[in-house]
Design an enzyme around this catalytic site. Structure first.
Site, mmCIF file in Angstrom:
data_model
loop_
_atom_site.group_PDB
_atom_site.id
_atom_site.type_symbol
_atom_site.label_atom_id
_atom_site.label_comp_id
_atom_site.label_asym_id
_atom_site.label_seq_id
_atom_site.Cartn_x
_atom_site.Cartn_y
_atom_site.Cartn_z
ATOM 1 C CD GLU A 1 -2.940 0.993 2.364
ATOM 2 O OE1 GLU A 1 -4.142 1.159 2.153
ATOM 3 O OE2 GLU A 1 -2.483 0.765 3.498
ATOM 4 N N GLY B 1 2.076 0.845 11.757
ATOM 5 C CA GLY B 1 1.733 -0.050 12.847
ATOM 6 C C GLY B 1 1.439 -1.449 12.342
ATOM 7 C CG MET C 1 -0.348 -3.715 4.702
ATOM 8 S SD MET C 1 -1.360 -2.271 4.281
ATOM 9 C CE MET C 1 -2.283 -2.904 2.894
ATOM 10 C CD GLU C 2 -5.307 -2.385 5.154
ATOM 11 O OE1 GLU C 2 -5.792 -1.561 4.370
ATOM 12 O OE2 GLU C 2 -4.458 -2.082 6.014
ATOM 13 C CG HIS D 1 -7.046 -0.477 12.441
ATOM 14 N ND1 HIS D 1 -7.489 0.831 12.545
ATOM 15 C CD2 HIS D 1 -6.575 -0.591 11.174
ATOM 16 C CE1 HIS D 1 -7.306 1.454 11.403
ATOM 17 N NE2 HIS D 1 -6.745 0.612 10.544
ATOM 18 C CD GLU D 2 -3.989 -3.269 10.389
ATOM 19 O OE1 GLU D 2 -4.233 -3.455 9.176
ATOM 20 O OE2 GLU D 2 -3.784 -2.153 10.859
ATOM 21 C CG HIS E 1 -8.359 -2.679 7.357
ATOM 22 N ND1 HIS E 1 -9.071 -1.713 6.705
ATOM 23 C CD2 HIS E 1 -7.373 -2.034 8.044
ATOM 24 C CE1 HIS E 1 -8.549 -0.519 6.987
ATOM 25 N NE2 HIS E 1 -7.532 -0.688 7.799
#
Length: 848
Positions: free
Chosen positions: A126, A266, A268-269, A300-301, A304
């Site tokens: 990303e 932090g 990445m998904e 959070h991930e 996603h």
């Protein structure tokens, strides 16, 4: 970065021509330490007879074959693009190339562990970096199935989006892993992680009844420090929460979580193969704030996997559809599904502080941003996209009702699974489930920029009874939107040794002023708190009496969220030059010792140091810095043995040290002459103390080298770079500058650490010599380095510690003279300038 950009218009034009089907990507990771062999076979439909291009960043392109026809790479490959002419209705393209490993955390990053010499690889794609590994239509709305075949040393583990297959042995201790094809996903969430990683495995049963394999990975030299069972526990809690609330089972075949070295973010998904920074592998004691942050990041991930991976934005202007949602979802999941029940207090202290700061920069933008090209989106991973968007979604969920909100989200996943969406697609589902019209709300909250300020209007009679109470709303002149808010108003009064909430009302406010007649006749309290319970996204103001009460008695408020709101209000008034930074410093030093929420302490201590180093008037600065450090040391000594507060106050004291006696105390702590009950000077804390001593000139480069010899690890190398760059001599500063600007050999995390040491406030006067070189290097660095490294240098080397008019004027002059510079570069410089302009305004207020 010339030749590597892509505009939105180009992406739309290409999408009108191309429909991708699948990729077969064959990678050979055994070709040496610099390059790997990449062969990509891309099958896609196209408008017959049309022309387009495919993306690739490679050192050498050996062959290109389109529909069986060989094409000369020297003719069609340039500026990260391969031109494709004369397309058929159905096409097969084969591109064979040598691609470069990186040390920047972009593309396929290669790391050699200094502990044991082992090599570790991981991908980070990303925004536009899968093209550094294989030929690809690099835009999120050209989804496809991806099948990876990887040759690597047989002793390695190889992980991608699909479950890891059994390898096929080859000659010479090599093996090949042939992965199954993925579902239709965007290229930026494909992944490859390879190396002698250690791993442990578990599983869970999805709501669909499928068994989902789970894996946790880290490199060998850190494995002993990884608490994998806890990671699995939070993962299971997140799965159960999201599958229930979304009413949509986990969409991928497995879920691996990999802690990888030298990571820029932090996490990445990547679909089914999430990568995390190794900062979350705790080799030394960390604060509860960091522990909680890791949990929020894990969730959070995981969010996603649905919002971003299953359903993906069409173009990067809707990046918020990914990040704002994951920010909101991970916070509510942390609060409701884990032991971190005060997650919304943490959100207010950390995320909203970030959002309010970002929303007041000249680069502020709507949550739904205008993204014209890849350079625009690179600088848009900011406090608007994440924290403001998350705040606004919290407000929206409360407005439509949480059940209707989750029902709309589930309907959105079912309607658009494996596809691409825009803002209106989500709003349409939420309108159906809630029955509310959301177009007006969207225009005011998602499609306009800026943050409103809410202030109390209080009139009282001679007996102290309120005769009039109103809420005044203002907006900045550049972004004059007045918005509707749902807010609470809390009245707090001193009762014995406590500041107690004695009354609360909740109401809608809109327009320039909203009268609150139900408060008329009530006794004016010691403290009035607007936005009590933190329902709204708005800065709030404390009236003069409330601010005075806060300075004396903030610690006596029992509710941590209310305290966090008061901390934030006092900070906002200080940053806006409406209150004295000296008063803010007194507020912190009087009350922080009783604060119980770790993230609130962490955020407030950082703001305290910014106030002391940049916001107080220059004539008061030395005395203020000395006072702050002395008080932090006193707080450390008074804190409970072994407590989170003790660790935070010790590290803050070391960072703030400004006098010889203070650095002598730091030295005593590090070598054991000075002790605190319960405080273990472990590896990372020893390094933090050494960085402080380096900034004060109390150690030499040889001392830093000796510390690195004792801790010859990746983390030790980062600390050593920071310490050497902090040494307060012209020669040390020049050496650090040359290592960063003249050379491009340093890996990303060392660049970041060295820049942090270079600008240490203790050596601020030495930075004057680098003001002109800083502006001279901007365009060459932007044009000559990858985005991530350029960003680290442009933001990290800016001599903001000077915080003076000369720096302001020099920055303005560069912007005036470089109006044709890339917009993303100008944005970074303008944000640097805004920080100095704000500091000067607050300094002027302090001098009054």
């Amino acid at each position: 970065m010339p030749g590597e950009n892509l505009t939105r218009i180009e992406a739309q034009e290409r999408r009108a021509v191309v429909e991708t089907h699948e990729y077969d990507v064959v990678l050979d990771l055994t070709t040496g330490p610099e390059v790997f062999r990449s062969t990509a076979t891309v099958r896609f439909a196209a408008t017959e007879g049309a022309s387009t291009f495919i993306d690739l960043i490679a050192r050498d392109v050996h062959s290109i074959t389109l529909n069986g026809r060989a094409i000369d790479p020297t003719v069609v490959f340039a500026d990260s693009r391969i031109v494709l002419d004369g397309l058929a209705a159905e096409n097969e393209l084969v591109v064979e190339a040598d691609c470069l490993y990186t040390n920047t955390g972009e593309g396929l990053h290669r790391f050699v562990d200094p502990v044991d010499g082992e090599v570790y690889l991981y991908s980070q794609f990303e925004v536009p970096d899968s093209r550094r590994v294989f030929a690809v239509f690099e835009q999120p709305d050209l989804k496809a199935g991806f099948r990876f075949t990887v040759t690597a040393p047989a002793a390695w583990k190889v992980v991608s989006n699909s479950p890891t297959p059994e390898p096929t042995p080859l000659d010479g201790d090599r093996a090949t892993w042939a992965f199954e094809r993925t579902p239709r996903i965007s290229s930026y969430i494909t992944a490859l992680i390879a190396g002698p990683y250690e791993a442990t495995f578990s599983e869970l049963t999805s709501a669909s009844g499928r068994v989902i394999p789970l894996g946790v990975y880290a490199r060998k030299s850190l494995w002993q420090h990884l608490d994998a069972d806890y990671v699995f526990e939070k993962t299971r809690q997140g799965f159960a929460y999201y599958e229930d609330k979304f009413a949509y089972p986990y969409p991928f075949a497995k879920y691996d979580q990999l802690f990888v070295p030298e990571f820029n973010a932090g996490a990445m998904e990547n679909a089914g193969a999430v990568t995390f920074t190794e900062t979350y592998v705790f080799r030394s004691k960390v604060t509860d704030a960091i522990k909680e942050r890791r949990v929020v990041t894990i969730l959070h991930e995981l969010a996603h996997m649905w919002f971003g991976d299953l359903v993906t934005m069409k173009w990067w202007n809707d990046l918020w559809l990914n990040e704002s949602f994951a920010e909101w979802a991970s916070t509510i999941a942390t609060a409701e599904a884990t032991e971190w029940t005060e997650a919304w207090t943490t959100f207010n202290a950390m995320e909203k502080t970030w959002a309010y700061r970002q929303d007041q920069l000249p680069s502020t933008h709507p949550v739904v941003a205008e993204i014209n090209d890849l350079e625009d989106v690179q600088v848009n991973f900011d406090g608007i996209t994440y924290a403001k968007g998350g705040s606004v979604l919290k407000q929206l969920a409360a407005w439509v009702g949480i059940d209707a909100f989750f029902a709309g989200v589930g309907a959105y996943f079912r309607a658009h699974e494996w596809g691409n969406t825009e803002l209106g697609d989500l709003l349409a589902e939420l309108e159906r489930t809630s029955g509310r019209e959301l177009g007006t709300w969207s225009k005011k909250w998602l499609e306009t920029a800026g943050v409103n300020t809410l202030s109390p209007l209080i009139e009282e009679d001679a007996e102290g009874n309120i005769t009039r109470f109103g809420v005044v709303q203002t907006a900045p002149a550049d972004y004059p939107t007045i918005r509707p808010h749902r807010i609470g108003i809390g009245f707090y009064s001193l009762e014995g040794d406590a500041l107690v909430r004695v009354h609360h009302v909740e109401l809608d406010v809109d327009g320039d002023r909203t009268d609150v007649p139900e408060l008329k006749g009530r006794k004016r309290p010691d403290l009035v708190l607007l936005n009590d319970e933190d329902l709204a996204y708005a800065k709030i103001r404390l009236d003069e009496r409330s601010l005075a009460t806060a300075i004396e008695h903030l610690a006596k408020i029992s509710d941590p969220l209310a305290r966090s709101l008061v901390w934030g209000a006092a900070w906002d008034q200080t940053r806006d030059a409406e209150a004295s930074p000296s008063d803010y410093i007194d507020l912190v030093l009087r009350n922080i010792g009783a604060e119980t929420e770790s993230t609130t302490v962490r955020t407030t201590l950082a703001q305290l140091q910014l106030a002391a180093n940049a916001y107080v008037a220059p004539e008061h600065r030395d005395a203020t810095r000395a006072k702050v450090a002395d008080r932090l040391w006193a707080l450390a000594r008074a804190a409970d043995a072994g407590s989170d507060a003790q660790l935070q106050f010790v590290t803050a004291f070391a960072s703030a040290a400004a006098t010889r006696p203070q650095w002598e105390t730091v030295s005593g702590l590090r070598d054991g002459r000075t002790t605190l009950d319960g405080l273990d000077i472990d590896t990372d804390l020893s390094w933090q103390l050494l960085v402080s001593l380096a900034a004060g000139g109390f150690v030499t480069a040889a001392d830093v080298d000796a510390a690195l010899a004792a801790d010859n690890t990746a983390k030790g190398g980062e600390f050593a770079a920071q310490a050497k760059a902090a040494l307060p001599s012209p020669a040390a500063k020049q050496a650090a500058w040359d290592s960063l600007v003249t050379s491009d050999d340093l890996p990303n995390t060392v660049v970041r650490s060295a820049a942090l040491g270079f600008t240490h406030p203790a050596g601020a006067t030495l930075l004057k010599a680098f003001v002109d070189p800083y502006f001279e290097m901007l365009l060459p660095i932007w044009n000559g380095r990858t985005y991530q490294i350029a960003n680290y240098l442009i933001t990290g080397l800016y001599p903001s510690a000077l915080a003076d008019a000369a720096l302001r004027d020099a920055t303005r002059a560069w912007l005036a003279a470089n109006t044709e510079a890339p917009a993303a570069l100008r944005r970074l410089v303008a944000e640097n300038l805004a920080g100095v302009e704000r500091a000067l305004a607050v300094q002027e207020r302090d001098a009054q």
